[in-house]
Motif scaffolding. Structure first.
Motif, PDB file in Angstrom:
ATOM      1  N   GLY A   1      -4.883  -0.070  -6.592  1.00 18.18           N
ATOM      2  CA  GLY A   1      -3.740   0.554  -7.248  1.00 18.18           C
ATOM      3  C   GLY A   1      -3.358   1.889  -6.627  1.00 18.18           C
ATOM      4  N   MET A   2      -4.333   2.552  -5.987  1.00 17.42           N
ATOM      5  CA  MET A   2      -4.007   3.832  -5.353  1.00 17.42           C
ATOM      6  C   MET A   2      -3.496   3.655  -3.938  1.00 17.42           C
ATOM      7  SD  MET A   2      -6.653   6.587  -6.785  1.00 17.42           S
ATOM      8  CE  MET A   2      -8.073   5.628  -6.437  1.00 17.42           C
ATOM      9  N   GLY A   3      -3.514   2.407  -3.463  1.00 21.80           N
ATOM     10  CA  GLY A   3      -2.903   2.156  -2.165  1.00 21.80           C
ATOM     11  C   GLY A   3      -3.871   2.092  -0.999  1.00 21.80           C
TER      12      GLY A   3
ATOM     13  N   ILE B   1       3.056   5.748  -6.396  1.00 21.46           N
ATOM     14  CA  ILE B   1       3.055   5.517  -7.834  1.00 21.46           C
ATOM     15  C   ILE B   1       1.682   5.863  -8.401  1.00 21.46           C
ATOM     16  CG2 ILE B   1       3.284   3.777  -9.643  1.00 21.46           C
ATOM     17  CD1 ILE B   1       5.109   2.199  -7.829  1.00 21.46           C
TER      18      ILE B   1
ATOM     19  N   THR C   1       0.831  -1.209   0.000  1.00 21.34           N
ATOM     20  CA  THR C   1       0.000   0.000   0.000  1.00 21.34           C
ATOM     21  C   THR C   1       0.869   1.263   0.000  1.00 21.34           C
ATOM     22  OG1 THR C   1      -0.163  -0.247   2.391  1.00 21.34           O
ATOM     23  CG2 THR C   1      -2.032  -1.010   1.093  1.00 21.34           C
TER      24      THR C   1
ATOM     25  N   ARG D   1       2.245   1.746  -3.517  1.00 15.29           N
ATOM     26  CA  ARG D   1       1.247   2.200  -4.495  1.00 15.29           C
ATOM     27  C   ARG D   1       0.887   3.661  -4.315  1.00 15.29           C
ATOM     28  NH1 ARG D   1      -2.248  -3.071  -3.272  1.00 15.29           N
ATOM     29  NH2 ARG D   1      -0.924  -4.596  -4.321  1.00 15.29           N
ATOM     30  N   ARG D   2       0.932   4.149  -3.073  1.00 11.84           N
ATOM     31  CA  ARG D   2       0.617   5.562  -2.862  1.00 11.84           C
ATOM     32  C   ARG D   2       1.692   6.466  -3.454  1.00 11.84           C
ATOM     33  NH1 ARG D   2      -1.399   4.589   3.381  1.00 11.84           N
ATOM     34  NH2 ARG D   2      -3.017   3.121   2.757  1.00 11.84           N
TER      35      ARG D   2
END
Ligand SMILES: Nc1ncnc2c1ncn2[C@@H]1O[C@H](COP(=O)(O)OP(=O)(O)O)[C@@H](O)[C@H]1O
Ligand SMILES: [Mg+2]
Lengths: 317, 208
Positions: free
Chosen positions: B113-115, A81, A75, A78-79
């Protein structure tokens, strides 16, 4: 240091005999826009998802700024990217401003900073700030894709992953968004991995292109080299080298520039701009019958475009 | 109608009993169905067996289930409550699963995908988007709970079913009509309420 380094990166889905991505190695430098190009099913999306760990590799490693992506929580990775996809994946129950604010909120930004960022991003992607209060379904396809881009850019990530973001748009909208992406990229200099199966899109956008086939990289090169020095028949067919003139019109003079001071004999000829397309440039070159043309903007020469160099490039096909 | 008008305090009392039994059953049923549904939406292999068991419970006639529970829970409110909760599970759990699994995959992929972590995804994306389907399920469960709660009078759980059973036993058609009208009223009101809620939940994504 390279921004992204893949070393023998491999992905085999459970129950599948062949590898979706097979021992792929490549390096992407900071600020580069690299396009992953290849026919449907060749593993582009899988490779992209290995970067933000939506898929975990079966083997191999991936480094971002020198750090193995598996050394941090998925997580958190991904934050950092940006991620934009063809279907946009905008949240239909959230207003545009809330959609854009997702990652900044996850990162715990202060409210004022988020508010300012939303306005800034709407300006950047060319949408009115009055759109803030709208819902995604009140926007056109092209506008939704712009919001998708804004949302991916929201927390100012160094890396952007884009999976056929313009693939579902009509030709006119697609071209306009490609131009705007290039303009934004000139401004922000992100490291971008951009997936497409559209050769023209790849040639227009890419600093370099990774050509993939059946999970492997066939060639990793500049657009011009791909056209003029295709590695094999597959690449030649994919890039449609026969369509050279049309493809020249997609590329810019900057891509074939010879740096340095132009020879005195051509220094006073009307210059080309670096953004001029190569086809126009070739036509003007042939019309002036000079050995080359100076290239520059605002009277400042950046180099020159040599007919001999261009001939040589074209002649090798 | 005469009975209804003459005995409105008594009918009102039964009405409230009925309402209370329905509400408490639905509240507990939802509190169980929501986590179960969320787990089923994530753990695919549990889905078929659990929904299968809930389906079997659903097919047991309500009267038999009520009577079956008497040895364990005695007469009154408790066997009725348990029966109503058990019946509501299939519809409620299924609506949670369908609501969550019916979300466009690209939306879930974007959330990941955004976490967002699993909880953030559930609370900020999945449950809000599943809400219209879940409210529709709650509506169906409410209507059937109101109906089955009528039968619960058979085990002395009170409620409007009392009027129906008494009426049948004493051949008092006035009582039967009074009971039937009151139950229908409750059901129609609940239906309207939930329809409104469904529309509201769908509209909160902006007018088309
Ligand atoms: N989740 C998955 N499970 C199994 N196989 C998959 C999965 N995703 C992709 N594949 C397979 O991997 C290969 C590459 O797919 P993909 O990366 O989506 O290709 P592309 O994006 O280039 O069209 C295809 O053969 C596809 O069927
Ligand atoms: Mg793909």
């Amino acid at each position: 240091m390279s921004m992204i380094v893949a070393e023998r990166l491999t992905k085999q889905f459970p129950g599948e005999s062949r590898m979706a991505v097979a021992q792929v190695s490549f390096q992407v430098e900071p600020g580069e826009l690299v396009v992953l190009l290849g026919p449907s099913g060749c593993g582009k999306t899988t490779l992209l998802k290995l970067v933000n760990r939506l898929y975990e590799p079966s083997a191999g490693t991936l480094l971002i700024e020198g750090v193995d992506v598996r050394s941090m929580p998925a997580t958190a990775l991904r934050r950092r990217i940006g991620y934009a996809i063809q279907q946009t994946g905008l949240f239909p129950h959230l207003r545009i401003e809330q959609n854009i604010a997702v990652v900044p909120r996850l990162l715990g930004w202060e409210r004022q900073r988020i508010e300012a960022r939303i306005d800034e991003l709407l300006d950047l992607v060319g949408l009115p700030r009055s759109y803030r209060r709208r819902y995604p379904r009140q926007l056109s396809g092209g506008e939704q894709q712009r919001i998708g881009l804004a949302r991916a850019l929201a927390a100012d990530p160094a890396i952007m992953l884009m999976d056929e973001p313009f693939g579902a748009l009509d030709a006119l909208t697609r071209t306009r968004l490609q131009d705007e992406l290039l303009a934004i990229q000139r401004q922000l200099r992100k490291t971008i991995l951009f997936v497409t199966h559209d050769v023209e899109e790849a040639l227009r956008l890419a600093d370099r292109i990774i050509v993939m086939r059946e999970g492997r990289i066939v060639q990793f090169d500049t657009p011009l080299n791909l056209l003029t020095r295709p590695h094999d028949a597959f690449v030649r067919q994919l890039t449609g080298a026969d369509d050279l003139l049309r493809h020249l019109s997609l590329m810019t003079v900057a891509m074939a520039l010879t740096p340095g001071t132009p020879p005195a004999s051509i220094a006073n000829l009307p210059p080309l701009a670096p953004q001029d397309d190569l086809r126009t440039a070739l036509v003007r070159l042939l019309a002036t019958k000079a050995e080359g043309l100076p290239v520059g903007s605002n009277g400042q020469a950046q180099g020159w475009l040599s007919l001999a160099v261009l001939r040589q490039m074209l002649g090798e096909i | 109608m005469r009975y209804l008008i003459a005995n409105w305090p008594y009918v009102g009392e039964l009405f409230l009993e009925h309402l209370w039994l329905t509400l408490s059953a639905l509240l507990i049923a939802t509190a169980i169905a929501l986590p179960v549904g969320v787990i089923l939406s994530r753990v695919a292999w549990l889905r078929t067996p659990v929904l299968g068991i809930l389906g079997i419970i659903y097919t047991i006639p309500s009267l038999s289930l009520l009577v079956l529970l008497i040895p364990f829970l005695r007469l009154g409110y408790r066997p009725a409550l348990v029966t109503l909760i058990a019946y509501a599970q299939l519809v409620l759990v299924r609506s949670v699963v369908v609501g969550i699994n019916g979300i466009e995959p690209a939306i879930i992929e974007a959330a990941k995908g955004m976490g967002m972590n699993s909880w953030q995804r559930l609370l900020r994306v999945e449950l809000p988007l599943a809400l219209p389907v879940m409210i529709a399920g709650l509506r169906v469960a409410t209507l059937s709970t109101i109906a089955i709660a009528t039968v619960a009078a058979f085990v002395n759980a009170g409620g409007l079913g009392t009027l129906l059973f008494d009426g049948v036993r004493s051949s008092n058609s006035e009582k039967i009509i009074a009971g039937a009208i009151s139950v229908s009223l409750l059901a129609v009101a609940a239906n309207i309420l939930f329809r409104r809620a469904e529309i509201w939940a769908t509209r909160s994504r902006g007018p088309t």
